[in-house]
Design an enzyme around this catalytic site. Structure first.
Site, PDB file in Angstrom:
ATOM      1  CE1 TYR A  93      36.050  85.183 -12.699  1.00 33.06           C
ATOM      2  CE2 TYR A  93      35.413  83.603 -11.004  1.00 33.06           C
ATOM      3  CZ  TYR A  93      35.950  84.823 -11.363  1.00 33.06           C
ATOM      4  OH  TYR A  93      36.380  85.700 -10.391  1.00 33.06           O
ATOM      5  CG  HIS A 303      26.075  79.620 -16.023  1.00 33.71           C
ATOM      6  ND1 HIS A 303      25.857  80.638 -16.933  1.00 33.71           N
ATOM      7  CD2 HIS A 303      27.430  79.498 -15.925  1.00 33.71           C
ATOM      8  CE1 HIS A 303      27.013  81.118 -17.359  1.00 33.71           C
ATOM      9  NE2 HIS A 303      27.989  80.440 -16.768  1.00 33.71           N
TER      10      HIS A 303
END
Length: 324
Positions: A93, A303
């Protein structure tokens, strides 16, 4: 950071409550049929200014959703004369395709590597070169809420269509072995890899790392971290529209694409991941249809997941899957 989601034994049995739309397959069939009314027009321009001698780099342009031009890199081992297995990669992203020397791993392993730029993104952490000509109604800054009140206008309809067309473009190169193709990516790229795995019937492998865009009903209500929080902030302002938004997101949920997975898959999840909570990753993994599937779990990672350790796993297993 402490564990915040379900314990591992519960994750292994967790199932999403995301409701699959009755016309899910019809929606995607019509979307892809419309995209294919435009000539793919995949153009590979050899780059001689990359400073790289062990790989050959091509600057690629192909027609994605709406016939819009989408950029990519095609990187192959220098000097090969016969087709080699192909890895098609999607970016996380906010990032774009970046520069060619950022994409050496798979060509160094003897494979062809196609990196798709993501339309409208590419100013967060790696530069991009692909515009998104489509507009949308009011949206929160970011990409998650662009056109979110209608599946036909939602941003990820365009991106997922681009991702399928990227496979078609990459396979058109004479040194890419179309019969041995993998979809690959991390975070947003992992979600796109899953979507492609559900929409392209003849892949050899699907490799989603800590995938984003999975189990929207849980993700949007569990984590306060961006980008999922963009959706919560949109609904905070646009009160009373949650049901409409949930209906749109169901057409783009990695859980439903996973249920159509027809190739062996290698997932990864991180148990302290607050960006893509582990339950949302396991929701896709547990729904994944192909019986050959594995998931690497990183207990104390956020993450970033397995990082280079997961790459080592992929370098060991993916070439074997692709070479049969």
């Amino acid at each position: 950071m402490a564990l915040f989601d379900l314990p591992l034994d519960e994750l292994r049995g967790y199932r999403s409550r995301s409701v699959e739309p009755e016309d899910f397959d019809a929606f995607w069939s019509a979307t892809l049929d419309e995209a294919r009314t435009h000539e793919l027009d995949a153009r590979f321009e050899r780059r001689t200014d990359s400073g790289l001698s062990t790989v050959e780099v091509h600057d690629v342009t192909f027609a994605g959703f709406g016939g819009h031009p989408v950029k990519g890199w095609f990187v192959i081992p220098a000097g090969i004369t016969e087709p080699v297995p192909l890895v098609v990669e999607y970016i996380g992203y906010g990032g774009g395709r970046g520069l060619p020397h950022s994409h050496l791993l798979w060509a160094s392993a003897g494979l062809a590597h196609f990196v798709m730029d993501t339309r409208g993104q590419g100013s967060g952490w790696a530069p991009g070169d692909t515009a998104d000509p489509e507009g949308s109604g009011p949206s929160l800054p970011g990409f998650m809420t662009r056109g979110i009140e209608d599946p036909a206008t939602y941003y990820y309809r365009r991106v997922i269509t681009d991702a399928v067309r990227a496979v078609e473009a990459a396979r058109s190169h004479p040194l890419a072995d179309a019969s041995r193709t993998a979809s690959f990516g991390a975070s947003q790229g992992g979600g796109l890899a899953l979507a492609v795995g559900g929409l392209v019937p003849d892949l050899a492998a699907v490799v989603p790392d800590v995938p984003f865009l999975c189990d929207f009903p849980r993700a949007t209500r569990l984590t306060d971290r961006m980008p999922y929080r963009e959706i919560g902030d949109y609904l905070k302002t646009h009160r009373g529209r949650a049901e409409r938004v949930d209906r749109t997101l169901a057409y783009f949920d990695g859980v439903h694409f996973a249920a159509r997975g027809r190739a062996p898959a290698l997932f990864s999840a991180a148990l302290e991941d607050q960006t893509c909570p582990p339950s949302t990753v396991f929701a896709a993994f547990n729904a994944y249809a192909h019986p050959v599937k594995e998931i690497e779990v990183y207990d104390f990672n956020d993450h970033e997941g397995g990082g280079p350790f997961q790459q080592a796993v992929q370098l060991d297993r993916l070439p074997r899957l692709l070479r049969g």
